[in-house]
Design an enzyme around this catalytic site. Structure first.
Site, short mmCIF file in Angstrom:
data_model
loop_
_atom_site.label_atom_id
_atom_site.label_comp_id
_atom_site.label_asym_id
_atom_site.label_seq_id
_atom_site.Cartn_x
_atom_site.Cartn_y
_atom_site.Cartn_z
N ARG A 175 0.70 -1.29 0.01
CA ARG A 175 0.13 -0.08 0.15
C ARG A 175 0.87 1.07 -0.01
O ARG A 175 2.02 1.00 0.47
CB ARG A 175 -0.80 0.04 1.33
CG ARG A 175 -0.20 -0.22 2.66
CD ARG A 175 -1.19 -0.51 3.67
NE ARG A 175 -1.91 0.91 4.11
CZ ARG A 175 -1.26 1.63 4.82
NH1 ARG A 175 -0.30 1.56 5.56
NH2 ARG A 175 -2.03 2.98 4.99
N ARG A 179 -2.98 10.47 2.86
CA ARG A 179 -4.04 10.81 4.00
C ARG A 179 -4.88 12.04 3.23
O ARG A 179 -4.21 13.00 2.54
CB ARG A 179 -3.12 11.64 5.14
CG ARG A 179 -2.19 10.55 5.50
CD ARG A 179 -1.66 11.16 6.96
NE ARG A 179 -0.69 10.13 7.48
CZ ARG A 179 0.41 10.41 8.37
NH1 ARG A 179 0.50 11.58 8.57
NH2 ARG A 179 1.05 9.55 8.59
N ARG A 258 19.91 -4.95 1.49
CA ARG A 258 20.16 -3.44 1.07
C ARG A 258 21.22 -2.74 2.13
O ARG A 258 20.89 -3.13 3.26
CB ARG A 258 19.04 -2.77 0.93
CG ARG A 258 18.23 -3.13 -0.59
CD ARG A 258 17.24 -1.78 -0.79
NE ARG A 258 16.22 -1.79 0.00
CZ ARG A 258 15.69 -0.66 0.56
NH1 ARG A 258 16.47 0.38 0.42
NH2 ARG A 258 14.84 -0.40 1.42
N ARG A 289 18.18 10.99 0.55
CA ARG A 289 17.85 12.05 1.42
C ARG A 289 19.01 12.85 2.39
O ARG A 289 19.82 12.20 2.32
CB ARG A 289 16.85 11.46 2.56
CG ARG A 289 17.16 9.99 3.12
CD ARG A 289 16.01 9.49 4.08
NE ARG A 289 16.31 8.32 4.69
CZ ARG A 289 15.78 7.61 5.29
NH1 ARG A 289 14.67 8.10 6.15
NH2 ARG A 289 16.12 6.52 6.02
N GLU A 312 22.31 10.38 2.46
CA GLU A 312 22.20 8.91 2.31
C GLU A 312 21.83 8.04 1.02
O GLU A 312 21.13 8.79 0.22
CB GLU A 312 20.95 8.54 3.07
CG GLU A 312 20.64 7.06 3.58
CD GLU A 312 19.43 7.03 4.59
OE1 GLU A 312 19.40 7.45 5.57
OE2 GLU A 312 18.61 6.12 4.05
N TYR A 360 12.95 -6.78 9.18
CA TYR A 360 13.05 -5.62 9.52
C TYR A 360 12.52 -5.10 10.79
O TYR A 360 11.22 -5.45 10.87
CB TYR A 360 12.69 -4.55 8.44
CG TYR A 360 13.04 -2.96 8.98
CD1 TYR A 360 14.08 -2.44 8.71
CD2 TYR A 360 11.91 -2.36 9.69
CE1 TYR A 360 14.24 -1.17 9.56
CE2 TYR A 360 12.15 -1.18 10.31
CZ TYR A 360 13.28 -0.26 10.10
OH TYR A 360 13.39 0.77 10.75
N ASP A 362 11.57 -2.30 13.94
CA ASP A 362 11.82 -1.13 14.54
C ASP A 362 12.35 -1.25 15.97
O ASP A 362 12.18 -2.59 16.29
CB ASP A 362 10.58 -0.19 14.54
CG ASP A 362 10.33 0.84 13.25
OD1 ASP A 362 11.39 0.89 12.73
OD2 ASP A 362 9.24 0.80 12.87
P1 FDA Z 1 21.18 -4.67 15.74
O1 FDA Z 1 21.82 -4.63 14.20
O2 FDA Z 1 21.17 -3.29 16.25
O3 FDA Z 1 22.31 -5.39 16.93
C1 FDA Z 1 23.03 -6.63 16.54
C2 FDA Z 1 24.47 -6.60 16.97
O4 FDA Z 1 24.95 -7.65 16.85
C3 FDA Z 1 25.35 -5.56 16.05
O5 FDA Z 1 25.94 -4.52 17.21
C4 FDA Z 1 26.48 -6.36 15.65
O6 FDA Z 1 27.64 -5.64 15.66
C5 FDA Z 1 26.29 -7.48 16.56
N1 FDA Z 1 27.01 -8.64 16.07
C6 FDA Z 1 26.76 -9.09 14.62
N2 FDA Z 1 27.28 -10.32 14.28
C7 FDA Z 1 28.14 -10.62 15.44
C8 FDA Z 1 29.07 -11.51 15.74
N3 FDA Z 1 29.73 -12.37 14.70
N4 FDA Z 1 29.70 -11.37 16.90
C9 FDA Z 1 29.64 -10.26 17.91
N5 FDA Z 1 28.44 -9.46 17.50
C10 FDA Z 1 27.80 -9.72 16.31
N6 FDA Z 1 13.95 1.66 14.22
C11 FDA Z 1 13.32 2.58 14.75
O7 FDA Z 1 12.41 2.53 15.80
N7 FDA Z 1 13.16 3.92 14.31
C12 FDA Z 1 13.83 4.21 13.36
O8 FDA Z 1 13.92 5.46 12.97
C13 FDA Z 1 14.77 3.50 12.89
N8 FDA Z 1 15.64 3.93 11.73
C14 FDA Z 1 16.41 2.88 11.12
C15 FDA Z 1 17.36 3.45 10.07
C16 FDA Z 1 18.07 2.57 9.45
C17 FDA Z 1 19.01 2.93 8.38
C18 FDA Z 1 18.14 0.94 9.82
C19 FDA Z 1 19.05 0.04 9.14
C20 FDA Z 1 17.37 0.77 10.94
C21 FDA Z 1 16.62 1.73 11.52
N9 FDA Z 1 15.76 1.27 12.82
C22 FDA Z 1 15.08 2.09 13.27
C23 FDA Z 1 15.80 -0.23 13.20
C24 FDA Z 1 16.81 -0.26 14.19
O9 FDA Z 1 17.95 -0.15 14.03
C25 FDA Z 1 16.73 -1.81 14.92
O10 FDA Z 1 15.48 -1.96 15.48
C26 FDA Z 1 17.67 -2.35 15.98
O11 FDA Z 1 18.98 -2.01 15.28
C27 FDA Z 1 17.41 -3.79 16.27
O12 FDA Z 1 18.16 -4.13 17.28
P2 FDA Z 1 19.05 -5.59 17.03
O13 FDA Z 1 19.55 -5.73 18.25
O14 FDA Z 1 17.92 -6.40 16.67
O15 FDA Z 1 19.95 -5.50 16.06
#
Ligand code: FDA
Length: 389
Positions: A175, A179, A258, A289, A312, A360, A362
């Site tokens: 979708r 608005r 990506r 952006r 970005e 993905y 948040d």
């Molecule tokens: P996250 O990726 O944060 O943590 C995983 C960790 O595991 C990392 O620190 C990594 O280094 C570690 N790791 C991986 N492999 C490993 C290994 N082999 N050994 C040791 N450590 C390892 N959300 C939101 O609510 N509002 C927003 O505006 C945004 N904006 C946004 C922008 C962009 C560009 C992205 C990509 C994402 C967002 N998000 C967001 C989402 C947000 O980033 C996401 O919810 C969290 O990162 C999720 O947390 P996790 O702990 O799941 O993963």
């Protein structure tokens, strides 16, 4: 430290699990992260010459309607009253986003009321009514009509995917919100705001517990330390939040992501664009952006003669790139199912977070999912002294 449990990854998922188990069950939790800092993708730091807080892995805006997550987050940080709004540049003009009555009336040089605007969009979307769109381009036209689609969605999407929308599957969008009011508040959640002292302070407070230890620059797959995969499996229960395909040595192939490239610049002006996020909808610039971080915290005492902006750029990730958004092709989904089966068979290891589940999430979703894993899987198993499944 003699740990009772290992958490791989210090993002919101890993830290929520660690904090809850340390606090609720009194366990000693070892957290490792391969990066030199805590916090995963939510990590932020002050740009050294201006003191302006920069979100290192892209702009992070906190919002949630989940009362439990909101209450939990507030244990570690207070939130500002920031409300997110986005604008977009198209053809030399700036329009409010997501597409709303203001966008429509500005674009068509009109003064439509909600019903007139609805009728217009219905008529324009009618161009492909009754057809089964086979690509994102046709789906976009069918959802909001060709003029708005071509102005605001087509080139922006092409830049996000580095692919002509004619060659993208229709399923990428289900979708496109329009608005029929002038409300351009970006999120509809009950709670929204930014952490008063920044993201890193919030994340550090979660980890600041006498029974939690964090080791940075420590990769689970590197045998040089005591918490590597080869040393820990079978010895300690593990919550793994790294990439699921990496855990299984890519046995079923790599999952597609990506990634983003960021170009940061300090400008000698107090205000560059007057708003935190400006999208660029046209194909005459390569970036999608520009973020201007000072606007996330108008309440702070930032310098008035300098500002930090970040352009970005978006593209498909290659090996070694940071994985940001799952591509999720049919091929990826097939592989993911195989990885999920493998993960189920892994004794005493639970997979979580955005990388561990190839989803993905948040921030509020990552925290919520971690709280559920603690309640439904970790606490019952660890209390009973049984293995994690
Ligand atoms: P996250 O990726 O944060 O943590 C995983 C960790 O595991 C990392 O620190 C990594 O280094 C570690 N790791 C991986 N492999 C490993 C290994 N082999 N050994 C040791 N450590 C390892 N959300 C939101 O609510 N509002 C927003 O505006 C945004 N904006 C946004 C922008 C962009 C560009 C992205 C990509 C994402 C967002 N998000 C967001 C989402 C947000 O980033 C996401 O919810 C969290 O990162 C999720 O947390 P996790 O702990 O799941 O993963």
């Amino acid at each position: 430290m003699n740990a009772d449990l290992l958490v791989v990854g210090s993002g919101f998922f890993g830290l929520t699990v660690a904090e809850r188990l340390a606090e609720e069950l009194g366990l000693r939790v070892q957290v490792i992260d391969r990066r030199p800092h805590i916090g995963g993708n939510a990590y932020s730091e002050d740009e050294p010459t201006t003191g302006i807080e920069v979100h290192r892995y892209g702009a992070h805006l906190f919002h949630t309607s989940n009362e439990r997550v909101w209450e939990y987050a507030n244990r570690f940080t207070a939130f500002t009253d920031y409300v997110h709004r986005v604008y977009t540049r198209h053809d030399g003009e700036v329009f409010p986003m997501p597409i709303n009555l203001g966008t429509i009336n500005q674009f068509f040089r009109a003064a439509y009321g909600p019903e007139e605007a609805k009728a217009l969009i219905r008529e324009q979307a009618g161009e492909l009514a009754g057809t089964d769109p086979q690509n994102l381009n046709d789906k976009g036209i069918q959802l909001i009509g060709r003029p708005l689609y071509e102005a605001f969605i087509k080139h922006y999407t092409a830049k996000q995917w580095q692919t002509d929308p004619m060659d993208l599957p229709a399923a990428v969008i289900s979708r496109l919100p329009v608005r029929y009011t002038y409300d351009n508040r970006y999120f509809n959640d009950t709670h929204e705001g930014l952490p008063v002292d920044g993201y890193t302070a919030w994340l550090e407070r979660m980890a600041d517990h006498p029974r939690i230890e964090v080791a940075l620059d420590t990769d689970f797959f590197d045998d040089a330390h005591a918490f590597s995969r080869s040393k820990v499996l079978g010895q300690l229960p593990v919550v793994y939040t790294g990439p699921v395909d990496r855990y299984f040595d890519f046995a079923e192939g790599e999952l597609g992501w990506r990634t983003l490239d960021f170009e940061q610049e300090v400008l000698q002006v107090g205000d560059f664009q007057g708003t935190p996020v400006m999208n660029y909808a046209d194909d005459d610039v390569a970036f999608t952006r520009i973020h201007e971080f000072r606007h996330f915290h108008p309440e702070r005492d930032y310098p008035t003669d300098k500002t930090v902006i970040m352009r970005e750029f978006s593209r498909f990730a290659e090996s070694g790139d940071e994985p940001y958004y799952p591509v999720n092709t049919a091929h990826d989904r097939e592989r993911l199912l195989k990885y999920r089966d493998l993960a189920k068979g892994e004794r005493d290891v639970l997979f979580g977070g955005r990388l561990g589940t190839y989803k993905y999430l948040d921030m509020h979703m990552a925290i919520g999912a971690a709280l559920s894993m603690v309640d439904n899987k970790l606490v019952p198993a660890l209390r009973a002294g049984s293995t994690l499944e």
